[in-house]
Enzyme design. Structure first.
Site, short mmCIF file in Angstrom:
data_model
loop_
_atom_site.label_atom_id
_atom_site.label_comp_id
_atom_site.label_asym_id
_atom_site.label_seq_id
_atom_site.Cartn_x
_atom_site.Cartn_y
_atom_site.Cartn_z
CG LEU A 58 -30.64 -22.66 57.79
CD1 LEU A 58 -30.48 -23.58 59.01
CD2 LEU A 58 -30.08 -21.27 58.14
CB ALA A 116 -34.89 -16.15 50.36
CB SER A 142 -28.11 -6.64 42.47
OG SER A 142 -26.78 -6.55 42.04
CE1 TYR A 157 -27.90 -11.88 42.61
CE2 TYR A 157 -26.55 -10.07 41.79
CZ TYR A 157 -27.33 -10.63 42.77
OH TYR A 157 -27.55 -9.94 43.93
CE LYS A 181 -31.00 -10.38 43.45
NZ LYS A 181 -31.71 -10.72 44.69
CG PHE A 217 -24.01 0.38 43.91
CD1 PHE A 217 -25.39 0.61 43.88
CD2 PHE A 217 -23.29 0.66 42.77
CE1 PHE A 217 -26.03 1.11 42.74
CE2 PHE A 217 -23.91 1.18 41.63
CZ PHE A 217 -25.27 1.40 41.61
NE ARG A 225 -17.40 -3.89 40.96
CZ ARG A 225 -16.85 -3.69 39.77
NH1 ARG A 225 -16.40 -2.50 39.42
NH2 ARG A 225 -16.73 -4.68 38.90
N1 UDP Z 1 -11.74 -8.71 43.30
C1 UDP Z 1 -10.41 -9.05 43.15
N2 UDP Z 1 -9.95 -10.18 43.79
C2 UDP Z 1 -10.76 -10.98 44.54
C3 UDP Z 1 -12.12 -10.62 44.70
C4 UDP Z 1 -12.58 -9.48 44.06
O1 UDP Z 1 -9.65 -8.36 42.46
O2 UDP Z 1 -10.28 -12.00 45.05
C5 UDP Z 1 -12.26 -7.50 42.63
C6 UDP Z 1 -13.38 -7.78 41.64
O3 UDP Z 1 -12.85 -8.07 40.38
C7 UDP Z 1 -14.17 -6.47 41.68
C8 UDP Z 1 -13.96 -5.96 43.11
O4 UDP Z 1 -12.83 -6.68 43.62
O5 UDP Z 1 -13.59 -5.54 40.80
C9 UDP Z 1 -15.15 -6.23 44.00
O6 UDP Z 1 -15.51 -7.60 43.85
P1 UDP Z 1 -16.58 -8.30 44.77
O7 UDP Z 1 -16.64 -9.75 44.37
O8 UDP Z 1 -16.28 -8.02 46.20
O9 UDP Z 1 -17.95 -7.57 44.44
P2 UDP Z 1 -18.72 -7.34 43.06
O10 UDP Z 1 -18.33 -5.98 42.58
O11 UDP Z 1 -18.34 -8.43 42.11
O12 UDP Z 1 -20.15 -7.39 43.45
#
Ligand code: UDP
Length: 330
Positions: free
Chosen positions: A33, A73, A116, A140, A144, A168, A220
């Site tokens: 948790l 986890a 990841s 990170y 992985k 993804f 993404r």
């Molecule tokens: N992003 C953004 N503003 C935010 C959060 C995320 O512009 O407040 C962008 C971030 O730079 C990335 C995309 O959204 O290009 C997805 O980010 P997220 O953190 O959701 O996932 P990640 O790809 O980092 O795993």
């Protein structure tokens, strides 16, 4: 199968528990948790505790005759891994190693691991296949890879049957079952957009609009958490049927820019949001899009919600019904 899900109280873990139960498996959850929510595990026996607690884990496995495990986890805040890498090496690698060792020594030799896209770093050619070189740009992603390598050696030495699912961008929820995304602090794009729509934030900050993409914002590959979770069920069933494991990407093979995600969320909610531009976020690759052909052809994985509208609509339903997440008191 009797399956132990470690990290089953987290965002993805709780959806994996749901999918496993719906497929008829007997699920047990172990979670400390640290970031998970007790309320997210309403339908499975819950054991508070750490994956590195050898005594607890061994007892749980023998008392409940656990046959297989899913490991989710781990620490997953990418930014934190570059500020305090020791946390990630300790939890994701050190505790992960203790966990893996206890598993095989108590006779559990089927494991699906939450990996990841961060293992690939900043690839040049899209969509990314599993054969793409591993070149993580953050700690990170590196942790992985280290866990994937441990599983590889445990396969050779102890006969572990394993699968690493390289996620993804997981998004969406199963609001009808009372579960959804609730991180504190929230860093992910879709929940942040929806919190802005709910008035919990003044505006969205877009991290960089000068990337080499059509609208200058990062692209993404978003995947519905239910589709992602179902892949764990397919993975466990394939391993238990004796099929070879290995690494599999999980995405939809379609990229959306930050601005496109904003537009889809605005369409789904019927509301506009204010968005400002901030500097690029450290370590963000411009484009990450998966090739999920391998899991489709080898395991027969078929996403049920491949369109971003369905993903955003389920996330919106969860946020609308639970504006304070699991903490209803706020
Ligand atoms: N992003 C953004 N503003 C935010 C959060 C995320 O512009 O407040 C962008 C971030 O730079 C990335 C995309 O959204 O290009 C997805 O980010 P997220 O953190 O959701 O996932 P990640 O790809 O980092 O795993």
């Amino acid at each position: 199968m009797k399956v132990l899900v470690v990290g089953g109280a987290g965002y993805i873990g709780s959806h994996v528990v749901l999918e496993l139960q719906q497929a008829g498996h007997d699920v047990y959850v172990l979670d400390n948790l640290q970031t998970g929510h007790r309320e997210a595990v309403a339908t499975a026996p819950f054991f508070p505790g750490d994956i590195a607690d050898n005594e607890l884990l061994s007892r749980l496995i023998s008392e409940h005759r656990i046959e297989a495990a899913v490991h989710l986890a781990a620490d997953s805040t990418v930014g934190l891994s570059m500020q305090d890498p020791g946390i990630f090496f300790n939890n994701n690698v050190g505790k992960g190693a203790l966990f893996l060792d206890t598993l095989v020594k108590t006779g559990v030799k089927i494991l699906v691991f939450s990996s990841s896209a961060a293992v690939y770093g900043s690839p040049d050619n899209m969509p990314i296949k599993e054969s793409h070189p591993l070149n993580p740009v953050n700690v990170y992603g590196s942790t992985k890879i280290m866990f994937e390598e441990m599983m590889h050696w445990y396969e050779k030495i102890y006969g572990l049957r394993w699968m690493a699912l390289r996620y993804f961008n997981a998004a969406g929820a199963a609001p009808g079952y009372g579960i959804g995304e609730d991180h504190n602090p929230e860093t992910h794009l879709i929940p942040i957009i929806l919190q802005t729509i709910l008035g919990q934030r003044q505006e969205l900050q877009i991290f960089g609009n000068d990337y080499p993409t059509p609208d200058g914002t990062c692209i993404r590959d978003y995947i519905h958490v239910a589709d992602l979770s179902r892949a764990h069920v397919l993975g466990l069933e394939a391993l238990s049927a004796g099929e070879a494991g290995g690494v599999y990407n999980l995405g939809n093979g379609q990229g959306f820019s930050v601005r496109e995600v904003v537009r889809v969320c605005e369409a789904v909610t019927g509301q506009k949001i204010a968005a400002g531009i901030s500097p690029r976020r450290f370590g963000d690759p411009p484009v990450l899009v998966a090739s999920a052909e391998k899991i489709k052809s080898e395991l027969g994985w078929v996403p049920q919600y491949p369109d971003l509208e369905s993903i955003a609509a389920s996330a919106w339903e969860w946020h609308r019904l639970n504006p304070n997440g699991f903490n209803k008191q706020l």
